[in-house]
Design a protein around this motif. Structure first.
Motif, PDB file in Angstrom:
ATOM      1  N   VAL A  66       6.183  -6.833  59.050  1.00  0.00           N
ATOM      2  CA  VAL A  66       5.236  -6.568  57.954  1.00  0.00           C
ATOM      3  C   VAL A  66       3.901  -7.197  58.344  1.00  0.00           C
ATOM      4  O   VAL A  66       3.887  -8.309  58.876  1.00  0.00           O
ATOM      5  CB  VAL A  66       5.738  -7.205  56.636  1.00  0.00           C
ATOM      6  N   ALA A  74      10.631  -4.855  48.787  1.00  0.00           N
ATOM      7  CA  ALA A  74      10.682  -3.441  49.190  1.00  0.00           C
ATOM      8  C   ALA A  74      11.110  -3.292  50.651  1.00  0.00           C
ATOM      9  O   ALA A  74      11.846  -2.367  50.999  1.00  0.00           O
ATOM     10  CB  ALA A  74       9.326  -2.774  48.972  1.00  0.00           C
ATOM     11  N   SER A 125       1.781   1.934  51.527  1.00  0.00           N
ATOM     12  CA  SER A 125       1.818   2.079  50.073  1.00  0.00           C
ATOM     13  C   SER A 125       0.388   2.201  49.576  1.00  0.00           C
ATOM     14  O   SER A 125      -0.504   1.507  50.071  1.00  0.00           O
ATOM     15  CB  SER A 125       2.461   0.844  49.431  1.00  0.00           C
ATOM     16  N   TYR A 147       7.691  -8.895  50.563  1.00  0.00           N
ATOM     17  CA  TYR A 147       8.032  -8.272  49.284  1.00  0.00           C
ATOM     18  C   TYR A 147       9.389  -7.580  49.445  1.00  0.00           C
ATOM     19  O   TYR A 147       9.701  -7.048  50.515  1.00  0.00           O
ATOM     20  CB  TYR A 147       6.940  -7.262  48.897  1.00  0.00           C
ATOM     21  N   ALA A 205       1.906  -1.827  54.159  1.00  0.00           N
ATOM     22  CA  ALA A 205       1.522  -1.737  52.739  1.00  0.00           C
ATOM     23  C   ALA A 205       0.359  -2.651  52.349  1.00  0.00           C
ATOM     24  O   ALA A 205      -0.300  -2.412  51.342  1.00  0.00           O
ATOM     25  CB  ALA A 205       2.735  -2.042  51.861  1.00  0.00           C
ATOM     26  N   GLN A 206       0.117  -3.717  53.160  1.00  0.00           N
ATOM     27  CA  GLN A 206      -0.961  -4.644  52.803  1.00  0.00           C
ATOM     28  C   GLN A 206      -2.085  -4.636  53.840  1.00  0.00           C
ATOM     29  O   GLN A 206      -2.960  -5.497  53.791  1.00  0.00           O
ATOM     30  CB  GLN A 206      -0.375  -6.063  52.654  1.00  0.00           C
ATOM     31  N   LYS A 235      -3.328  -2.189  46.089  1.00  0.00           N
ATOM     32  CA  LYS A 235      -3.496  -2.321  47.546  1.00  0.00           C
ATOM     33  C   LYS A 235      -4.968  -2.097  47.932  1.00  0.00           C
ATOM     34  O   LYS A 235      -5.753  -1.589  47.137  1.00  0.00           O
ATOM     35  CB  LYS A 235      -2.613  -1.297  48.280  1.00  0.00           C
ATOM     36  N   ASN A 259       5.662   6.967  47.293  1.00  0.00           N
ATOM     37  CA  ASN A 259       5.388   5.520  47.182  1.00  0.00           C
ATOM     38  C   ASN A 259       5.725   4.835  48.498  1.00  0.00           C
ATOM     39  O   ASN A 259       6.275   5.460  49.409  1.00  0.00           O
ATOM     40  CB  ASN A 259       6.195   4.907  46.016  1.00  0.00           C
ATOM     41  N   GLY A 260       5.422   3.549  48.559  1.00  0.00           N
ATOM     42  CA  GLY A 260       5.629   2.795  49.791  1.00  0.00           C
ATOM     43  C   GLY A 260       7.092   2.543  50.115  1.00  0.00           C
ATOM     44  O   GLY A 260       7.488   2.555  51.280  1.00  0.00           O
ATOM     45  N   LEU A 261       7.894   2.302  49.080  1.00  0.00           N
ATOM     46  CA  LEU A 261       9.323   2.073  49.314  1.00  0.00           C
ATOM     47  C   LEU A 261       9.963   3.309  49.949  1.00  0.00           C
ATOM     48  O   LEU A 261      10.723   3.199  50.919  1.00  0.00           O
ATOM     49  CB  LEU A 261      10.019   1.715  47.992  1.00  0.00           C
ATOM     50  N   ASP A 289       5.617  -2.238  58.379  1.00  0.00           N
ATOM     51  CA  ASP A 289       5.296  -2.144  56.958  1.00  0.00           C
ATOM     52  C   ASP A 289       3.798  -2.456  56.823  1.00  0.00           C
ATOM     53  O   ASP A 289       3.388  -3.611  56.934  1.00  0.00           O
ATOM     54  CB  ASP A 289       6.152  -3.140  56.162  1.00  0.00           C
TER      55      ASP A 289
HETATM   56  C1  LIG Z   1       3.515  -2.862  47.931  1.00  0.00           C
HETATM   57  C2  LIG Z   1       4.462  -3.112  49.034  1.00  0.00           C
HETATM   58  C3  LIG Z   1       5.531  -2.241  49.315  1.00  0.00           C
HETATM   59  C4  LIG Z   1       5.991  -1.146  48.397  1.00  0.00           C
HETATM   60  O1  LIG Z   1       5.105  -0.234  47.989  1.00  0.00           O
HETATM   61  P1  LIG Z   1       5.343   0.646  46.653  1.00  0.00           P
HETATM   62  O2  LIG Z   1       4.317   1.705  46.806  1.00  0.00           O
HETATM   63  O3  LIG Z   1       5.117  -0.248  45.493  1.00  0.00           O
HETATM   64  O4  LIG Z   1       6.719   1.192  46.707  1.00  0.00           O
HETATM   65  C5  LIG Z   1       6.280  -2.465  50.452  1.00  0.00           C
HETATM   66  N1  LIG Z   1       6.045  -3.512  51.254  1.00  0.00           N
HETATM   67  C6  LIG Z   1       5.061  -4.399  51.009  1.00  0.00           C
HETATM   68  C7  LIG Z   1       4.857  -5.539  51.947  1.00  0.00           C
HETATM   69  C8  LIG Z   1       4.252  -4.233  49.885  1.00  0.00           C
HETATM   70  O5  LIG Z   1       3.278  -5.128  49.639  1.00  0.00           O
END
Ligand SMILES: *Cc1c(COP(=O)(O)O)cnc(C)c1O
Length: 364
Positions: free
Chosen positions: A130, A87, A180, A85, A158-159, A185, A58-60, A156
């Motif tokens: 991020v 995380a 993530s 977020y 993730a987005q 996403k 996962n992303g975390l 980061d």
């Molecule tokens: C979704 C997200 C994460 C975490 O991802 P997971 O896969 O849910 O653990 C981390 N940082 C940001 C900015 C996110 O949007």
């Protein structure tokens, strides 16, 4: 009803390919790591213009293990955005380190490079920007500050799947990027999944070992690692969906363009795209002093919206007792009260986009 995001639509569109990919894993007899994960890692590294990709659970975990691989531990500090977020902060805390928040640029929502140096102390190890809402952060000045202070940069991502900064894909500007593939996403799995991309072969190797019990050779453990491996079924699904990411992102860009045009006289604060940025448009976030009213009115018109995010990390109960939590972050706090995310996604139709614009204009 216009849903905030239609999670089923991409899998209806790609039903046969997705089922074939899952079936391939089922009949392969290989259910942890293996060829499907290797293949996705190669595909995603190439897509991100990075030398290495390590698939994670996962992303975390991707953020956490990347920080560990950079040597972040107890007593260290990591510079994070005040508006993100949770995380991003939790990954730092899981290392035993302290997240030190820096406020964003108002117009872009991303970490303000002009405020980073004031937050650096002898304990700082990493700067963790991020690419919020899919808008690339201004990474060059951040890399410059990091170089001058001997710090690492973890992004980061993730987005921001597919976003570009100064023409180059997000994926290897900093020392590493954590991804993530949470279902919502831009590139989402059918469950949890994540990855790290990097050009640094030493970092990639450390993360590979950390994700697999600290082991390179079965039953030989060189460090106290974790179990955070990308699931091969998710890898197989992600390989199918990756091929469609660019066309899905360009559909998001069209919708964003329609919103920017249609809402230019709405009185709302709209997203600002710097000349060097090509966003992935993960979210389309606008701001209004009367946000709660606007959301209630859109809800009653059958238009789904979300708030990203209603409570900044430093005001969460989870950070009540942490050092730094007592310090206010007024920009993040105001944003949390004013932001609202309109529906955006590759399967939102033009007619639905128009209805959202009309719904907002009626009530703005
Ligand atoms: C979704 C997200 C994460 C975490 O991802 P997971 O896969 O849910 O653990 C981390 N940082 C940001 C900015 C996110 O949007």
């Amino acid at each position: 009803m216009i849903p905030f995001l239609d999670l089923k639509a991409p899998h209806v569109e790609l039903h046969d390919e997705v089922m074939e990919a899952i079936g391939r894993v089922v009949s392969s007899g290989w259910y942890v790591l293996g060829p499907e994960v290797d293949a996705f890692e190669a595909d995603y590294a190439a897509y991100c213009e990075a030398s290495h990709c390590v698939g994670m659970a996962n992303g975390l975990d991707a953020l956490h293990l990347a920080l560990r691989a950079m040597g972040v531990g107890h007593g260290d500090e990591v510079i994070v955005p005040s508006n993100t977020y949770i995380a991003t902060w939790l990954a730092v805390s899981q290392c035993g380190a302290t997240p030190v928040a820096v406020e964003p640029v108002e117009a872009t929502y991303n970490m303000d490079p002009g405020k980073i140096e004031a937050a650096i102390t002898p304990r700082t190890k990493v700067i963790l920007p991020v690419h919020l809402y899919g808008q690339p952060a201004d990474i060059d000045p951040i890399l410059d500050i990091a170089r001058r202070h001997g710090l690492r940069v973890l992004e980061d991502g993730a987005q921001s799947h597919g976003a570009r900064y100064k023409g180059r894909r997000i994926g290897s500007h900093g020392d590493a990027v954590a991804w993530s593939f949470y279902p919502g996403k831009n590139l989402g799995a059918l469950g949890d999944a994540g990855a790290v991309t990097t050009d640094d072969s030493v970092l990639a190797d450390r993360i590979r070992v950390l994700r697999n019990y600290g082991s390179r050779v079965k039953y030989v453990n060189e460090v106290q690692g974790y179990n955070s491996r990308l699931d091969p079924i998710q890898a197989a699904v992600l390989r199918v969906k990756l091929k469609h990411l660019d066309s899905w992102n360009s559909r998001r860009e069209t919708i964003a363009g329609n919103y920017l045009h249609g809402l230019k006289d709405s009185g709302l604060i709209l997203p600002v795209v710097p000349s060097w940025a090509q966003p992935a448009w993960h979210l389309f976030v606008v701001r209004s002093a009367r946000r709660d009213e606007l959301q209630a009115q859109l809800t009653s018109a059958g238009i789904g919206t979300l708030i990203h995010y209603p409570i900044p990390p430093h005001l969460q109960k989870a950070y009540e007792t942490e050092g730094g939590a007592g310090v206010g972050h007024p920009i993040a706090e105001r944003m949390a009260k004013e932001v609202i995310s309109l529906p955006i996604g590759p399967h939102l139709s033009s007619a639905q986009t128009c209805r959202v614009i009309d719904g907002v204009l009626l009530h703005a």
